[in-house]
Design an enzyme around this catalytic site. Structure first.
Site, PDB file in Angstrom:
ATOM      1  N   ARG A 144      -6.207  -4.025  -2.516  1.00  0.00           N
ATOM      2  CA  ARG A 144      -6.972  -2.916  -3.120  1.00  0.00           C
ATOM      3  C   ARG A 144      -7.236  -3.184  -4.594  1.00  0.00           C
ATOM      4  NH1 ARG A 144      -3.077   1.547  -2.422  1.00  0.00           N
ATOM      5  NH2 ARG A 144      -4.567   2.780  -3.607  1.00  0.00           N
TER       6      ARG A 144
ATOM      7  N   HIS B  52       9.478  10.084  -8.894  1.00  0.00           N
ATOM      8  CA  HIS B  52       8.440   9.058  -9.025  1.00  0.00           C
ATOM      9  C   HIS B  52       7.331   9.596  -9.923  1.00  0.00           C
ATOM     10  CE1 HIS B  52       5.790   5.744  -8.015  1.00  0.00           C
ATOM     11  NE2 HIS B  52       4.827   6.648  -8.001  1.00  0.00           N
TER      12      HIS B  52
ATOM     13  N   LYS C 266       6.734   3.916   0.301  1.00  0.00           N
ATOM     14  CA  LYS C 266       7.854   3.262  -0.384  1.00  0.00           C
ATOM     15  C   LYS C 266       8.993   4.242  -0.654  1.00  0.00           C
ATOM     16  CE  LYS C 266       4.733   1.704  -3.157  1.00  0.00           C
ATOM     17  NZ  LYS C 266       3.749   1.043  -4.014  1.00  0.00           N
TER      18      LYS C 266
ATOM     19  N   ASP D 237       2.368  -2.235   2.644  1.00  0.00           N
ATOM     20  CA  ASP D 237       1.838  -1.677   1.394  1.00  0.00           C
ATOM     21  C   ASP D 237       1.715  -2.760   0.324  1.00  0.00           C
ATOM     22  OD1 ASP D 237       1.072   0.473  -0.510  1.00  0.00           O
ATOM     23  OD2 ASP D 237       2.885  -0.271  -1.485  1.00  0.00           O
TER      24      ASP D 237
ATOM     25  N   SER E  83       0.513   4.983  -0.071  1.00  0.00           N
ATOM     26  CA  SER E  83       1.163   3.828  -0.685  1.00  0.00           C
ATOM     27  C   SER E  83       2.465   4.263  -1.380  1.00  0.00           C
ATOM     28  CB  SER E  83       0.191   3.202  -1.695  1.00  0.00           C
ATOM     29  OG  SER E  83       0.838   2.294  -2.532  1.00  0.00           O
TER      30      SER E  83
HETATM   31  N1  URA Z   1       1.062   3.207  -7.154  1.00  0.00           N
HETATM   32  C1  URA Z   1       1.303   2.758  -5.918  1.00  0.00           C
HETATM   33  O1  URA Z   1       2.429   2.407  -5.574  1.00  0.00           O
HETATM   34  N2  URA Z   1       0.274   2.715  -5.040  1.00  0.00           N
HETATM   35  C2  URA Z   1      -0.975   3.087  -5.361  1.00  0.00           C
HETATM   36  O2  URA Z   1      -1.841   3.028  -4.529  1.00  0.00           O
HETATM   37  C3  URA Z   1      -1.209   3.539  -6.672  1.00  0.00           C
HETATM   38  C4  URA Z   1      -0.158   3.601  -7.552  1.00  0.00           C
END
Ligand code: URA
Length: 427
Positions: free
Chosen positions: A170, A84, A189, A163, A185
Site C-alpha cells: 500500500r 495505540h 496487529k 498485514d 491493518s
Molecule cells: N498504521 C498501520 O499499522 N497501518 C496502516 O494502514 C496505517 C497506519
C-alpha cells in the site's frame, strides 16, 4: 475453496460485496504468494475507491490475524492494557504511559513500530537509550513484563504477516489512505498481540493521517467496533494534532521530555494526555482506585520505567546522543503565537535527520526540534521560538523551508485551534 483473484478484484471494482470465504481465500493466497502483488494492489485500490462494509472489514481483519500467530496473556495474574496512537508529531506518550499504567497495576504488552516519514516511531526513540533492545523473543517479552509490568518492543515476523506484506504494498501504490484498510491493518496487529483492553488515540489535524474530525471519527468508530467484536475492550479518543505535542520533537529529545513527565514535570499537554490515557486504560482493564497522577509524583512510574529499560538491556542513566549543531529562530514580532503547524514542524524534524525516508535508512538520535513557545503563548519580538538540532549544518536549509509558513505571530489567538481531547468513542 479456491477462487479467482481477477473475479474478486472485479466484484470490488464494480462496488460489490466480498463474501467471507472470498476474503479468507484472497488474504491467505496473498500471504502464500499465490495472489500476485499487482493483483493485490488492484484490489487495494478498488477497496480504497469503493470501501468495505462492517462485515467485510471484520472478515478482512480476522483473515489477517489468522495469517500468523496470536499471542495470549490470559495466564498472567493481572489484566493487560495497551494503547495505540495513529501517529503524530512529538507524540512520545507511550514512553511515560506504559510504565505509568504498569505502576498502577496493569500489564502493558506493547508492540510498536519504527517511524516512516514525518511521524516518529516509538522504537526509534527508545533506541536512543544506550544498550536498549527492540527485538525480543516471546519468552523475553514475558520476562520483561514480569520484571517491570510493561514491555515495548518490535512486533515479531510471525504476527499478522499478511498485514506486513500488504502495508508495504500500500505504501508504494497510493493505497494507504483507506479507512477500512487502515482500521483492519492496525486492529489485526493489536488483536493478534493479545491485549485484553485497548485505548486508541486517533490523531486529528495537519500532522496526522486524518486531517479532519469527521474522517478521524469514522476511523475510530470502525476500529472500536473491530476490537469490541473480537472481545477486546476498546475505547478511542480523538485528539489534536494540528500543532505538535509537547515541546520536543526527535528521538533523544522525546526521551528527555518523557523523563521530565516521569519525574513529575513536563509540558502541560503531554502530562494531560498521558493522564487521560492512563485513566482510560485502567478503566478498560477494570482497575479502580489507582491514581496515575500520584504515581507520577511519588516516583513509582519512574521506577517502573527504570525496570523496563534495564530489562531490555538499556542503561536508564546512560548519556543520550546529542546533535552536534543547532540554530534558533526568534519571534518576528511581539504578540501571540497563533499558529504552529504540526506538519511543517514534523517535516522539518524529519529533514534534520530525526526520521527516515525509506525503511532501511538510519535515524539521527540527536536531531530534531525544541519549541520555546506553544500556540496561544504570548511572545516578544526577538525571543527564541524554535531551535533546530542536526548532526550537520547542511541539513538546516531544507528544514527551514518547511518551517517558513508553519508559524505565525498575530494580535490574538486562533479560535480554530482544536481542543486537546476532541471526542471519546466506545463500543
Ligand atoms: N498504521 C498501520 O499499522 N497501518 C496502516 O494502514 C496505517 C497506519
Amino acid at each position: 475453496m479456491g477462487f479467482d483473484a481477477v473475479e474478486i478484484i472485479t466484484i470490488k471494482r464494480d462496488r460489490g460485496e466480498l463474501s467471507t470465504p472470498q476474503i479468507d481465500w484472497v488474504i491467505d493466497a496473498y500471504t502464500r504468494g499465490t495472489v500476485a502483488d499487482e493483483q493485490m494492489s488492484a484490489l487495494a485500490m478498488a477497496i480504497l475507491l469503493n470501501g468495505m462494509n462492517r462485515r467485510e472489514i471484520a472478515d478482512w481483519t480476522q483473515a489477517m490475524i489468522r495469517s500468523g500467530e496470536r499471542m495470549d496473556w490470559s495466564h498472567l495474574d493481572r489484566p493487560t492494557a495497551d494503547k495505540h496512537s495513529t501517529g503524530g508529531v512529538g507524540d512520545k506518550i507511550t514512553l511515560p504511559l506504559a510504565p505509568l499504567v504498569a505502576a498502577c497495576g496493569a500489564y502493558v504488552p506493547q508492540l510498536s513500530g519504527r517511524g516512516l516519514g514525518h511521524t516518529g516511531g516509538t522504537l526509534d526513540k527508545l533506541e536512543s537509550i544506550p544498550g536498549w533492545r527492540a527485538e525480543l523473543s516471546n519468552e523475553e517479552m514475558l520476562a520483561v513484563i514480569r520484571a517491570s509490568g510493561a514491555v515495548v518492543c518490535a512486533a515479531g515476523t510471525g504476527l499478522a504477516p499478511a498485514d506486513k506484506k500488504l502495508y508495504a504494498l500500500r505504501d508504494v501504490t497510493g493505497t494507504v489512505e483507506s479507512i477500512p484498510l487502515i482500521a483492519s491493518s492496525i486492529m489485526s496487529k493489536k488483536i493478534a498481540e493479545g491485549t485484553g483492553s485497548l485505548v486508541l488515540d486517533v490523531k486529528v489535524g495537519s500532522g496526522a493521517f486524518m486531517k479532519n474530525v469527521e474522517n478521524a471519527r469514522e476511523l475510530a468508530t470502525t476500529m472500536v467496533a473491530l476490537g469490541t467484536d473480537a472481545g477486546v475492550r476498546t475505547v478511542a479518543l480523538l485528539t489534536a494534532m494540528d500543532r505538535p505535542l509537547g515541546r520536543k520533537i526527535g528521538n533523544t529529545l522525546e526521551v528527555e521530555e518523557s523523563l521530565e513527565v516521569l519525574a513529575g514535570g513536563g509540558p502541560a499537554d503531554v502530562v494531560e494526555l498521558t493522564l487521560r490515557l492512563a485513566h482510560e486504560m485502567l478503566a478498560a482493564a477494570g482497575i479502580s482506585g489507582k491514581d496515575p497522577e500520584r504515581a507520577l509524583k511519588d516516583g513509582s512510574a519512574m521506577d517502573a520505567w527504570r525496570r523496563m529499560i534495564t530489562a531490555q538491556g538499556g542503561d536508564p542513566d546512560g548519556l543520550l546522543p546529542q546533535a552536534a549543531e543547532s540554530m534558533t529562530l526568534t519571534a518576528p514580532a511581539s504578540g501571540v503565537l497563533s499558529r504552529l503547524d504540526a506538519l511543517g514542524v514534523g517535516v522539518a524534524a524529519w529533514r534534520l535527520g530525526a526520521g527516515r525516508a525509506r525503511k532501511e535508512d538510519p535515524v539521527s538520535f540527536g536531531a530534531g526540534i525544541t519549541l520555546h513557545a506553544k500556540p496561544g503563548d504570548i511572545v516578544r519580538e526577538g525571543q527564541p521560538l524554535i531551535t533546530l538540532h542536526a548532526d550537520e549544518t547542511a541539513r538546516f536549509e531544507r528544514a527551514l523551508q518547511s518551517l517558513e509558513n508553519a508559524y505565525e505571530v498575530s494580535a490574538a489567538s486562533d479560535p480554530g485551534l482544536l481542543p486537546l481531547v476532541i471526542d471519546r468513542i466506545e463500543g
